[in-house]
Design a protein around this motif. Structure first.
Motif, PDB file in Angstrom:
ATOM      1  N   GLU A   3       1.048  -1.084  -0.549  1.00 25.53           N
ATOM      2  CA  GLU A   3       0.207   0.350   0.613  1.00 25.53           C
ATOM      3  C   GLU A   3       0.802   1.326   0.119  1.00 25.53           C
ATOM      4  O   GLU A   3       1.693   1.710   0.681  1.00 25.53           O
ATOM      5  N   VAL A   4       0.608   2.116  -0.303  1.00 29.72           N
ATOM      6  CA  VAL A   4       1.201   3.626  -0.582  1.00 29.72           C
ATOM      7  C   VAL A   4       0.252   4.858  -0.333  1.00 29.72           C
ATOM      8  O   VAL A   4      -1.585   5.223  -0.419  1.00 29.72           O
ATOM      9  N   HIS A   5       0.210   5.330   0.802  1.00 32.91           N
ATOM     10  CA  HIS A   5      -0.742   6.478   1.338  1.00 32.91           C
ATOM     11  C   HIS A   5      -0.226   6.976   1.437  1.00 32.91           C
ATOM     12  O   HIS A   5       0.393   7.883   2.011  1.00 32.91           O
ATOM     13  N   ILE A   6      -0.657   7.851   0.455  1.00 39.94           N
ATOM     14  CA  ILE A   6      -0.962   9.864   0.860  1.00 39.94           C
ATOM     15  C   ILE A   6      -2.070  10.251   1.175  1.00 39.94           C
ATOM     16  O   ILE A   6      -3.696  10.433   1.429  1.00 39.94           O
ATOM     17  N   SER A   7      -1.478  11.638   2.066  1.00 39.69           N
ATOM     18  CA  SER A   7      -2.304  12.121   2.833  1.00 39.69           C
ATOM     19  C   SER A   7      -2.073  14.052   2.801  1.00 39.69           C
ATOM     20  O   SER A   7      -0.998  14.495   2.306  1.00 39.69           O
ATOM     21  N   SER A   8      -2.935  14.521   2.713  1.00 35.84           N
ATOM     22  CA  SER A   8      -2.113  16.091   3.128  1.00 35.84           C
ATOM     23  C   SER A   8      -2.982  16.860   4.044  1.00 35.84           C
ATOM     24  O   SER A   8      -3.587  16.620   4.508  1.00 35.84           O
ATOM     25  N   LEU A   9      -2.255  17.522   4.442  1.00 33.51           N
ATOM     26  CA  LEU A   9      -2.366  18.524   6.178  1.00 33.51           C
ATOM     27  C   LEU A   9      -2.296  19.952   5.999  1.00 33.51           C
ATOM     28  O   LEU A   9      -1.910  20.501   4.947  1.00 33.51           O
ATOM     29  N   VAL A  10      -3.049  20.188   6.687  1.00 34.24           N
ATOM     30  CA  VAL A  10      -2.181  22.232   7.043  1.00 34.24           C
ATOM     31  C   VAL A  10      -2.563  22.230   8.184  1.00 34.24           C
ATOM     32  O   VAL A  10      -3.316  21.403   9.129  1.00 34.24           O
ATOM     33  N   VAL A  11      -1.118  22.983   8.565  1.00 36.79           N
ATOM     34  CA  VAL A  11      -0.688  23.031   9.583  1.00 36.79           C
ATOM     35  C   VAL A  11      -0.633  24.933   9.624  1.00 36.79           C
ATOM     36  O   VAL A  11      -0.465  25.288   8.544  1.00 36.79           O
ATOM     37  N   HIS A  12      -1.212  25.118  10.687  1.00 36.18           N
ATOM     38  CA  HIS A  12      -0.719  27.036  11.530  1.00 36.18           C
ATOM     39  C   HIS A  12      -0.211  26.614  12.093  1.00 36.18           C
ATOM     40  O   HIS A  12       0.207  26.040  13.469  1.00 36.18           O
ATOM     41  N   ALA A  13       0.795  27.760  11.745  1.00 37.34           N
ATOM     42  CA  ALA A  13       2.281  28.345  13.062  1.00 37.34           C
ATOM     43  C   ALA A  13       2.019  29.565  12.850  1.00 37.34           C
ATOM     44  O   ALA A  13       1.294  30.191  11.849  1.00 37.34           O
ATOM     45  N   ALA A  24      11.263  22.162  10.344  1.00 37.17           N
ATOM     46  CA  ALA A  24      11.333  20.695  10.572  1.00 37.17           C
ATOM     47  C   ALA A  24      10.447  20.215   9.393  1.00 37.17           C
ATOM     48  O   ALA A  24      10.652  18.694   9.786  1.00 37.17           O
ATOM     49  N   ILE A  25       9.602  20.662   9.138  1.00 40.89           N
ATOM     50  CA  ILE A  25       8.749  19.070   8.765  1.00 40.89           C
ATOM     51  C   ILE A  25       9.368  18.642   7.127  1.00 40.89           C
ATOM     52  O   ILE A  25       9.316  17.578   7.420  1.00 40.89           O
ATOM     53  N   LEU A  26      10.148  19.327   6.931  1.00 42.29           N
ATOM     54  CA  LEU A  26      11.272  18.976   6.115  1.00 42.29           C
ATOM     55  C   LEU A  26      12.286  18.055   6.079  1.00 42.29           C
ATOM     56  O   LEU A  26      12.756  16.790   5.598  1.00 42.29           O
ATOM     57  N   ALA A  27      12.110  18.088   7.498  1.00 44.06           N
ATOM     58  CA  ALA A  27      13.405  16.912   7.602  1.00 44.06           C
ATOM     59  C   ALA A  27      12.546  15.625   8.284  1.00 44.06           C
ATOM     60  O   ALA A  27      13.170  14.599   8.554  1.00 44.06           O
ATOM     61  N   LEU A  28      11.408  15.260   8.172  1.00 44.64           N
ATOM     62  CA  LEU A  28      10.782  14.361   8.202  1.00 44.64           C
ATOM     63  C   LEU A  28      10.260  13.577   7.161  1.00 44.64           C
ATOM     64  O   LEU A  28       9.830  14.300   6.230  1.00 44.64           O
ATOM     65  N   PRO A  29      10.482  12.600   7.454  1.00 47.62           N
ATOM     66  CA  PRO A  29      10.305  11.862   5.548  1.00 47.62           C
ATOM     67  C   PRO A  29       9.227  10.901   5.426  1.00 47.62           C
ATOM     68  O   PRO A  29       7.949  11.338   6.162  1.00 47.62           O
ATOM     69  N   GLY A  30       9.206  11.656   4.238  1.00 51.33           N
ATOM     70  CA  GLY A  30       7.787  11.021   3.503  1.00 51.33           C
ATOM     71  C   GLY A  30       6.659  12.044   3.598  1.00 51.33           C
ATOM     72  O   GLY A  30       5.503  12.876   2.706  1.00 51.33           O
ATOM     73  N   SER A  31       7.850  13.959   3.604  1.00 52.55           N
ATOM     74  CA  SER A  31       6.979  14.673   3.977  1.00 52.55           C
ATOM     75  C   SER A  31       7.325  16.045   3.231  1.00 52.55           C
ATOM     76  O   SER A  31       8.523  16.568   2.669  1.00 52.55           O
ATOM     77  N   ILE A  58       2.090  13.536  11.794  1.00 52.28           N
ATOM     78  CA  ILE A  58       0.779  14.183  12.357  1.00 52.28           C
ATOM     79  C   ILE A  58       1.121  14.491  14.018  1.00 52.28           C
ATOM     80  O   ILE A  58       1.490  15.980  15.048  1.00 52.28           O
ATOM     81  N   ASP A  59       1.222  13.957  14.973  1.00 46.31           N
ATOM     82  CA  ASP A  59       1.688  13.804  16.541  1.00 46.31           C
ATOM     83  C   ASP A  59       2.839  14.947  15.796  1.00 46.31           C
ATOM     84  O   ASP A  59       3.260  16.092  17.390  1.00 46.31           O
ATOM     85  N   LYS A  60       4.041  14.905  16.148  1.00 45.15           N
ATOM     86  CA  LYS A  60       5.556  14.966  16.009  1.00 45.15           C
ATOM     87  C   LYS A  60       5.135  16.451  15.238  1.00 45.15           C
ATOM     88  O   LYS A  60       5.873  17.238  15.547  1.00 45.15           O
ATOM     89  N   ILE A  61       4.672  16.957  14.392  1.00 46.90           N
ATOM     90  CA  ILE A  61       3.822  18.162  14.025  1.00 46.90           C
ATOM     91  C   ILE A  61       4.216  19.092  14.887  1.00 46.90           C
ATOM     92  O   ILE A  61       3.907  19.933  15.037  1.00 46.90           O
ATOM     93  N   SER A  62       2.305  18.329  14.919  1.00 46.66           N
ATOM     94  CA  SER A  62       1.655  18.922  16.335  1.00 46.66           C
ATOM     95  C   SER A  62       2.222  19.573  17.840  1.00 46.66           C
ATOM     96  O   SER A  62       2.398  20.642  18.228  1.00 46.66           O
ATOM     97  N   VAL A  67       3.989  25.645  16.572  1.00 45.33           N
ATOM     98  CA  VAL A  67       2.929  25.062  15.949  1.00 45.33           C
ATOM     99  C   VAL A  67       1.871  25.042  16.530  1.00 45.33           C
ATOM    100  O   VAL A  67       1.561  24.759  17.511  1.00 45.33           O
ATOM    101  N   LEU A  68       0.460  25.582  16.389  1.00 41.80           N
ATOM    102  CA  LEU A  68      -1.004  25.950  16.301  1.00 41.80           C
ATOM    103  C   LEU A  68      -1.821  24.961  16.385  1.00 41.80           C
ATOM    104  O   LEU A  68      -2.371  24.465  17.545  1.00 41.80           O
ATOM    105  N   ASN A  69      -1.928  24.772  15.505  1.00 41.59           N
ATOM    106  CA  ASN A  69      -2.536  23.147  15.091  1.00 41.59           C
ATOM    107  C   ASN A  69      -2.265  22.383  13.196  1.00 41.59           C
ATOM    108  O   ASN A  69      -1.105  22.990  12.432  1.00 41.59           O
TER     109      ASN A  69
END
Length: 99
Positions: A3-13, A24-31, A58-62, A67-69
């Motif tokens: 399987e390949v999971h494709i997800s999108s997030l909106v991050v508010h910083a 910091a987000i770009l340092a996370l694998p797959g982001s 998502i938890d790591k980014i939160s 990061v606000l949301n």
């Protein structure tokens, strides 16, 4: 079956720390970052092998400082169902019967 999971997030910083959060987000694998605005909104797309990795990321980014949301906007699962012997550009279509 793979399987390949494709997800999108909106991050508010916090806008004053936008570049730090993006790094910091770009340092996370797959982001990957597909866009941002000066108000602190960041569009993130992730490609992963399983759903657990998405929730962990998502938890790591939160938990990143400034990061606000984080909101999951889209999640799609691609399942590998066929294996082709030829590269896709070598595939040909044969007409059978009357068209």
């Amino acid at each position: 079956m793979e399987e390949v999971h494709i997800s999108s997030l909106v991050v508010h910083a916090e806008p004053t720390h936008l570049e730090d959060v993006k790094a910091a987000i770009l340092a996370l694998p797959g982001s990957e970052i597909y866009g941002d605005d000066p108000h602190g909104k960041i569009v993130v797309v992730m490609t992963t092998e399983n759903q657990g990795f998405i929730t962990t990321t998502i938890d790591k980014i939160s938990n990143l400082e400034h990061v606000l949301n984080v909101a999951l906007v889209y999640h799609h699962i691609e399942k590998e169902t066929e294996t082709f012997d030829k590269p896709i550009n070598d595939l040909s279509v044969e007409a059978k019967g009357d068209v």
